[in-house]
Scaffold this active site. Sequence first.
Site, PDB file in Angstrom:
ATOM      1  N   CYS A 276     -20.930  26.607  19.666  1.00 57.32           N
ATOM      2  CA  CYS A 276     -21.008  27.197  20.410  1.00 57.32           C
ATOM      3  C   CYS A 276     -19.767  27.284  21.017  1.00 57.32           C
ATOM      4  O   CYS A 276     -18.573  28.037  21.267  1.00 57.32           O
ATOM      5  CB  CYS A 276     -22.333  26.939  21.717  1.00 57.32           C
ATOM      6  SG  CYS A 276     -23.501  27.199  20.511  1.00 57.32           S
TER       7      CYS A 276
HETATM    8  N1  LIG Z   1     -26.891  25.425  17.195  1.00 58.92           N
HETATM    9  C1  LIG Z   1     -27.176  25.750  18.203  1.00 58.92           C
HETATM   10  O1  LIG Z   1     -26.911  25.182  19.333  1.00 58.92           O
HETATM   11  C2  LIG Z   1     -27.363  27.098  19.175  1.00 58.92           C
HETATM   12  C3  LIG Z   1     -27.069  26.745  20.674  1.00 58.92           C
HETATM   13  C4  LIG Z   1     -27.072  28.571  21.133  1.00 58.92           C
HETATM   14  C5  LIG Z   1     -26.810  29.350  20.644  1.00 58.92           C
HETATM   15  N2  LIG Z   1     -26.379  29.212  18.775  1.00 58.92           N
HETATM   16  C6  LIG Z   1     -26.005  30.258  18.174  1.00 58.92           C
HETATM   17  O2  LIG Z   1     -27.457  30.521  17.653  1.00 58.92           O
HETATM   18  C7  LIG Z   1     -26.778  31.192  16.031  1.00 58.92           C
HETATM   19  C8  LIG Z   1     -27.516  30.653  14.802  1.00 58.92           C
HETATM   20  O3  LIG Z   1     -26.640  29.265  15.295  1.00 58.92           O
HETATM   21  P1  LIG Z   1     -27.000  27.261  14.093  1.00 58.92           P
HETATM   22  O4  LIG Z   1     -26.487  27.017  15.107  1.00 58.92           O
HETATM   23  O5  LIG Z   1     -28.508  27.850  13.959  1.00 58.92           O
HETATM   24  O6  LIG Z   1     -26.915  28.000  13.173  1.00 58.92           O
HETATM   25  P2  LIG Z   1     -27.065  27.139  11.485  1.00 58.92           P
HETATM   26  O7  LIG Z   1     -26.007  26.942  10.563  1.00 58.92           O
HETATM   27  O8  LIG Z   1     -27.719  25.865  11.816  1.00 58.92           O
HETATM   28  O9  LIG Z   1     -28.127  28.412  10.756  1.00 58.92           O
HETATM   29  C9  LIG Z   1     -27.933  29.652  10.628  1.00 58.92           C
HETATM   30  C10 LIG Z   1     -29.107  29.729   9.341  1.00 58.92           C
HETATM   31  O10 LIG Z   1     -28.769  30.980   9.165  1.00 58.92           O
HETATM   32  C11 LIG Z   1     -28.702  31.363   7.496  1.00 58.92           C
HETATM   33  N3  LIG Z   1     -28.404  32.903   6.694  1.00 58.92           N
HETATM   34  C12 LIG Z   1     -26.516  33.674   6.578  1.00 58.92           C
HETATM   35  N4  LIG Z   1     -26.823  33.770   6.904  1.00 58.92           N
HETATM   36  C13 LIG Z   1     -28.572  34.672   6.616  1.00 58.92           C
HETATM   37  C14 LIG Z   1     -28.582  35.753   5.511  1.00 58.92           C
HETATM   38  N5  LIG Z   1     -28.258  37.428   5.908  1.00 58.92           N
HETATM   39  N6  LIG Z   1     -29.897  35.825   5.620  1.00 58.92           N
HETATM   40  C15 LIG Z   1     -31.202  34.894   6.560  1.00 58.92           C
HETATM   41  N7  LIG Z   1     -30.701  33.362   6.274  1.00 58.92           N
HETATM   42  C16 LIG Z   1     -29.002  33.532   7.044  1.00 58.92           C
HETATM   43  C17 LIG Z   1     -28.031  30.228   7.303  1.00 58.92           C
HETATM   44  O11 LIG Z   1     -28.021  29.600   5.928  1.00 58.92           O
HETATM   45  C18 LIG Z   1     -28.430  29.197   7.772  1.00 58.92           C
HETATM   46  O12 LIG Z   1     -29.235  28.557   7.786  1.00 58.92           O
HETATM   47  C19 LIG Z   1     -24.792  31.083  15.743  1.00 58.92           C
HETATM   48  O13 LIG Z   1     -25.056  32.580  16.607  1.00 58.92           O
HETATM   49  C20 LIG Z   1     -24.978  29.770  17.216  1.00 58.92           C
HETATM   50  O14 LIG Z   1     -24.274  30.872  18.241  1.00 58.92           O
HETATM   51  C21 LIG Z   1     -26.430  28.222  18.211  1.00 58.92           C
END
Ligand SMILES: NC(=O)c1ccc[n+]([C@@H]2O[C@H](COP(=O)([O-])OP(=O)(O)OC[C@H]3O[C@@H](n4cnc5c(N)ncnc54)[C@H](O)[C@@H]3O)[C@@H](O)[C@H]2O)c1
Length: 443
Positions: A276
Amino acid sequence: MSTEGSVPLEKAIADKTAIIGIAGLGYVGLPLIRAFVAAGFRTMGFDVDQTKVDRLLAGESYIEHIPSDWIGKCIADKTFEPTADMSRMKEADAILICVPTPLSDSRDPDLTYVEDTTRTIAKTLRPGQLVALESTTYPGTTRDVMLPILEKSGLKVGKDFYVAYSPEREDPGNPNFSAEKIPKVVGGIDALSCRLACALYSHAVVDAIPVSSCEAAEACKIVENTYRSVNIAMVNELKMLFDRIGIDVWEVIDAAKTKPFGFQAFYPGPGLGGHCIPIDPFYLSWVARRVGMATRFIELAGEVNMSMPQYVIHQLQEALNESAKSIRGSKICLLGVAYKKDVDDMRESPSLELMEMLLNRGAELTYNDPHVPKLPTLRRYDMSHMESVELTPEFLASQDCVLIATDHTAYDYADIVKHAQLVIDTRNATKQVTEGREKIRKA
Ligand SMILES: NC(=O)c1ccc[n+]([C@@H]2O[C@H](COP(=O)([O-])OP(=O)(O)OC[C@H]3O[C@@H](n4cnc5c(N)ncnc54)[C@H](O)[C@@H]3O)[C@@H](O)[C@H]2O)c1
């Protein structure tokens, strides 16, 4: 537009018969599934990564703070159904999107994952469904990027289906704030979408806070992360200044935070990490460029924070130099490759950059991380041959330098300092260590 009166989805949310679909089963998606299951909903999880789906179906977690036992139980009682079959999205009444939003190589927003997921949803979109984006993004994404794709289905928002944006505020590994304990800000494309999304989220999390639009909710998330990035940059800069004039920045921050108002403590470190803070502010810079403005705070904070690994390496070099050693040929063990303490997430971790810089300078490099036994293949760095070494007294004593990059709770810092020849501490992790302080150099 039917913004008045009750719609069937409202009743399904109220009596918890609505099926919740989560697209993207990563650090955000899985904890959200857990919050909805705990609230009494049936959930479906969609991910393009078949390996993740298979592991979940086998009752195996791939996220450290989500227990496998819990996954196994939900799979068995069918409160959580993971699948890579996207055509089943039509079965969900609400679809919450938690897919990655990275930056491109030129540091522009990369919305490929959001667009792909939205196109997939549009293929089976049916009347009555609510689609909410949770991924962090710039203001305007939900309305300008997602909505046109969804409306290509021929259905109309507000009349046939509903759209909202509610940013995820997950803080992985924080024992005090699991997903359900964190209030969620909700913005709808219209009043009805906002009402439905608030009704849904308020079952799963402690509070749902409506704002006037998707754009306000999108901006809210970026403001939260920019605030952190800018404040971290400030203390990083002060760390360098105070070091030069013989003041310990951590001592100063701890003293300043005794002020009961008007000051919030942020701490310096070896650079920004995680999915982030190093990324999201640049989504806003991009929007600013489009309207002919510059976001100087964001750019400056990025510049200062990104220079931190370089500063740490310089400090390490100086410390080795005092013993007539160079980085080339020195045995250096880096502690903590995860981007923050007590997690196994290495995305954007400054440790990886530090490791690369040390390898480029010819160090005999090893690492230890109790949460990361082996380095996977990463997008920017290939260190996939490296495995976490055991920190025995003999091993620590054999190292020219131990570099604390991440302050995991599991480490016995007194023992590390006792056996090591030189400790570079980027996190003030050795704060409580009383013996052997002459071997510690903060950086
Ligand atoms: N990790 C954090 O602490 C956090 C906190 C707040 C916000 N976010 C935001 O949340 C969002 C997700 O982050 P994350 O950390 O969970 O990412 P991540 O990479 O851990 O998980 C994302 C998942 O989405 C899947 N994916 C990709 N394309 C896809 C599709 N077309 N259909 C279905 N699944 C698909 C991937 O295979 C993966 O498993 C981002 O925008 C991030 O900025 C993350």
